[in-house]
Design an enzyme around this catalytic site. Structure first.
Site, PDB file in Angstrom:
ATOM      1  N   ARG A  49      17.655  -9.843 -35.027  1.00 27.98           N
ATOM      2  CA  ARG A  49      16.698 -10.665 -34.299  1.00 27.98           C
ATOM      3  C   ARG A  49      16.191  -9.909 -33.073  1.00 27.98           C
ATOM      4  NH1 ARG A  49      19.013 -10.660 -30.161  1.00 27.98           N
ATOM      5  NH2 ARG A  49      17.301 -11.763 -29.190  1.00 27.98           N
ATOM      6  N   GLY A  50      15.214 -10.542 -32.368  1.00 35.01           N
ATOM      7  CA  GLY A  50      14.588  -9.861 -31.242  1.00 35.01           C
ATOM      8  C   GLY A  50      13.364  -9.123 -31.774  1.00 35.01           C
ATOM      9  N   ALA A  51      12.212  -9.316 -31.098  1.00 31.14           N
ATOM     10  CA  ALA A  51      10.943  -8.839 -31.659  1.00 31.14           C
ATOM     11  C   ALA A  51      10.940  -7.343 -32.041  1.00 31.14           C
ATOM     12  CB  ALA A  51       9.820  -9.167 -30.680  1.00 31.14           C
ATOM     13  N   ARG A  92       9.647 -14.268 -40.624  1.00 33.24           N
ATOM     14  CA  ARG A  92       9.537 -15.027 -39.366  1.00 33.24           C
ATOM     15  C   ARG A  92       8.094 -14.927 -38.865  1.00 33.24           C
ATOM     16  NH1 ARG A  92      14.169 -14.346 -34.973  1.00 33.24           N
ATOM     17  NH2 ARG A  92      13.458 -16.447 -34.430  1.00 33.24           N
ATOM     18  N   GLN A 203      21.667 -17.327 -27.688  1.00 34.25           N
ATOM     19  CA  GLN A 203      21.516 -15.865 -27.621  1.00 34.25           C
ATOM     20  C   GLN A 203      21.922 -15.322 -26.241  1.00 34.25           C
ATOM     21  OE1 GLN A 203      19.310 -17.914 -29.033  1.00 34.25           O
ATOM     22  NE2 GLN A 203      18.132 -16.942 -30.643  1.00 34.25           N
ATOM     23  N   ASP A 244       7.872 -12.251 -27.482  1.00 39.90           N
ATOM     24  CA  ASP A 244       7.713 -12.103 -28.936  1.00 39.90           C
ATOM     25  C   ASP A 244       6.274 -11.797 -29.320  1.00 39.90           C
ATOM     26  OD1 ASP A 244      10.313 -13.788 -28.704  1.00 39.90           O
ATOM     27  OD2 ASP A 244      10.266 -12.893 -30.704  1.00 39.90           O
ATOM     28  N   LYS A 255      11.279 -17.032 -26.272  1.00 43.65           N
ATOM     29  CA  LYS A 255      12.271 -18.042 -26.659  1.00 43.65           C
ATOM     30  C   LYS A 255      12.036 -19.364 -25.930  1.00 43.65           C
ATOM     31  CE  LYS A 255      14.825 -17.778 -29.150  1.00 43.65           C
ATOM     32  NZ  LYS A 255      14.484 -18.264 -30.514  1.00 43.65           N
TER      33      LYS A 255
HETATM   34  O1  MRU Z   1      14.858 -16.031 -32.050  1.00 47.03           O
HETATM   35  P1  MRU Z   1      15.139 -14.696 -31.448  1.00 47.03           P
HETATM   36  O2  MRU Z   1      16.559 -14.526 -31.029  1.00 47.03           O
HETATM   37  O3  MRU Z   1      14.640 -13.558 -32.314  1.00 47.03           O
HETATM   38  O4  MRU Z   1      14.263 -14.673 -30.120  1.00 47.03           O
HETATM   39  C1  MRU Z   1      14.244 -13.512 -29.334  1.00 47.03           C
HETATM   40  C2  MRU Z   1      13.471 -13.644 -28.102  1.00 47.03           C
HETATM   41  O5  MRU Z   1      12.858 -14.639 -27.810  1.00 47.03           O
HETATM   42  C3  MRU Z   1      13.408 -12.398 -27.230  1.00 47.03           C
HETATM   43  O6  MRU Z   1      13.269 -12.754 -25.881  1.00 47.03           O
HETATM   44  C4  MRU Z   1      12.193 -11.569 -27.638  1.00 47.03           C
HETATM   45  O7  MRU Z   1      12.174 -11.342 -29.015  1.00 47.03           O
HETATM   46  C5  MRU Z   1      12.147 -10.285 -26.938  1.00 47.03           C
HETATM   47  S1  MRU Z   1      13.361  -9.154 -27.549  1.00 47.03           S
HETATM   48  C6  MRU Z   1      13.179  -7.672 -26.753  1.00 47.03           C
END
Ligand code: MRU
Length: 355
Positions: A49-51, A92, A203, A244, A255
């Site tokens: 996870r994480g963009a 996603r 998270q 994201d 998030k």
């Molecule tokens: O649902 P997630 O855990 O993938 O959400 C992640 C976030 O919202 C992070 O803040 C975002 O992806 C930036 S990661 C460098």
């Protein structure tokens, strides 16, 4: 960094290794992805996870898919590659890095086929594995550069608040929002980090506190609902979050809970920073209202560790992201520059998505 969130092992017939983020912090274990289906499932269920990490993983995912294409003609292989990329794109909807990385792999493959019509399918596979590795190493470099550009925001004895996880677990490198913190640590600056637990999937509590503590940074977890109280008590000097997707006007999807934090920050006159690589900008969208927001299963809210926390039959609403308006953002920290005037004009000057 004491761990690597994702990495490729071997040649074109290799495999992708992921840290299983669903299990942290109680267990550190890795997932071995031998096929695109395992990767798809890992992204959907937030093992990966994480963009930026999703983008890097997806690029390697197309390489996994192409392991079953070896016997195809070059044209058939290109069509097969596009099918695999398009299927991963449905894993996603909000983080634009996913689509950015997949488009990049698709374009690289199509250029290769145009320029090398006599090439073999394995040569195409080598070409896209090289591109995926380039996306991976560029992401690492972008994190370092975000750290460098954000370093001056963290002063001696700063108290920083962050939300969700935008660290090493969310990228191929040291992270985005956490990159200036790692840079400040290296520079010998003393500071303290508060992290929202980040309901519903925690998270912040599970991942950010784990990675910061593991790397020796002073971190304290608070419930999401405590942020305003910390601010009024003077316990927060600045906020840094990840993103994201960022629209052309600077509105930021991140998030769920990020928007509320930005409103609180504005009310308390606390600087609110967003850290993201230029691959997180989507200049095709005029503003944040156009960003697709992922809706996840209500079970993430109504059930905790298999225990029901909401009476059965009661409605649950679970948008995974919200949009923070550009007007609430003090600056955006990118790998190229600190965008201090968060406006369409200034963003366009810094962000140029050509590669
Ligand atoms: O649902 P997630 O855990 O993938 O959400 C992640 C976030 O919202 C992070 O803040 C975002 O992806 C930036 S990661 C460098």
């Amino acid at each position: 960094m004491k761990f690597q969130t994702l990495y490729w092992q071997g040649d074109i017939d290799g495999r992708l290794i992921l840290t299983d983020q669903r299990k942290l912090p109680s267990e550190f274990c890795e997932i071995i992805c031998l096929d695109i289906e395992t990767l798809f499932d890992s992204i959907k269920t937030l093992a990966l996870r994480g963009a930026p990490a999703i983008g890097v993983g997806a690029a390697y995912g197309v390489c996994l898919h192409m392991k079953t294409a070896a016997s195809l003609s070059l044209q058939e292989a290109l069509a097969y590659l596009n099918e695999g990329a398009d299927s991963l794109a449905t894993s996603r909807p909000t983080a634009v890095n996913l689509f950015w990385a997949l488009d990049r792999i698709k374009k690289t493959a199509s250029n290769f086929v145009c320029q090398n019509p006599e090439a073999t399918c394995n040569q195409l596979r080598e070409c896209i594995l090289l591109e995926a590795k380039k996306i991976d190493s560029q992401d690492k470099q972008m994190c370092e550069d975000i750290g460098r550009n954000g370093l001056r925001l963290i002063e001696q004895n700063s108290k920083v608040l962050t939300h969700c996880n935008a660290g090493a677990l969310a990228t191929a490198g040291v992270g985005t929002a956490l990159a200036p913190m790692y840079a400040a640590q290296k520079a010998g600056i003393d500071f303290k980090v508060y992290v929202d637990e980040t309901r519903p999937l925690l998270q912040g509590a599970r991942l950010t506190s784990w990675e910061l503590a593991r790397n020796g940074i002073d971190v304290t977890v608070v419930c999401d609902s405590m942020a305003g109280w910390l601010m009024i008590k003077g316990m927060i000097d600045l906020i840094i979050v990840g993103a994201d997707r960022i629209a052309a006007n600077g509105d930021v999807a991140n998030k769920i809970g990020t928007y509320s934090l930005s409103v609180l920050a504005k009310h308390h006159n606390i600087p609110f920073y967003v850290a993201a690589p230029t691959s997180t900008f989507d200049l095709s969208l005029e503003n944040g209202a156009l960003i697709p927001i992922e809706q996840r299963s209500g079970l993430e809210i109504s059930c905790f560790n298999d225990v029901e926390t909401v009476a059965s039959g009661v409605n649950v609403f679970n948008p995974s992201f919200d949009v923070t308006p550009a007007t609430n953002i003090t600056a955006i920290i990118t790998e190229r520059a600190l965008i201090e005037d968060v406006s369409k004009k200034e963003i366009a000057k810094v962000v140029d998505l050509e590669f």
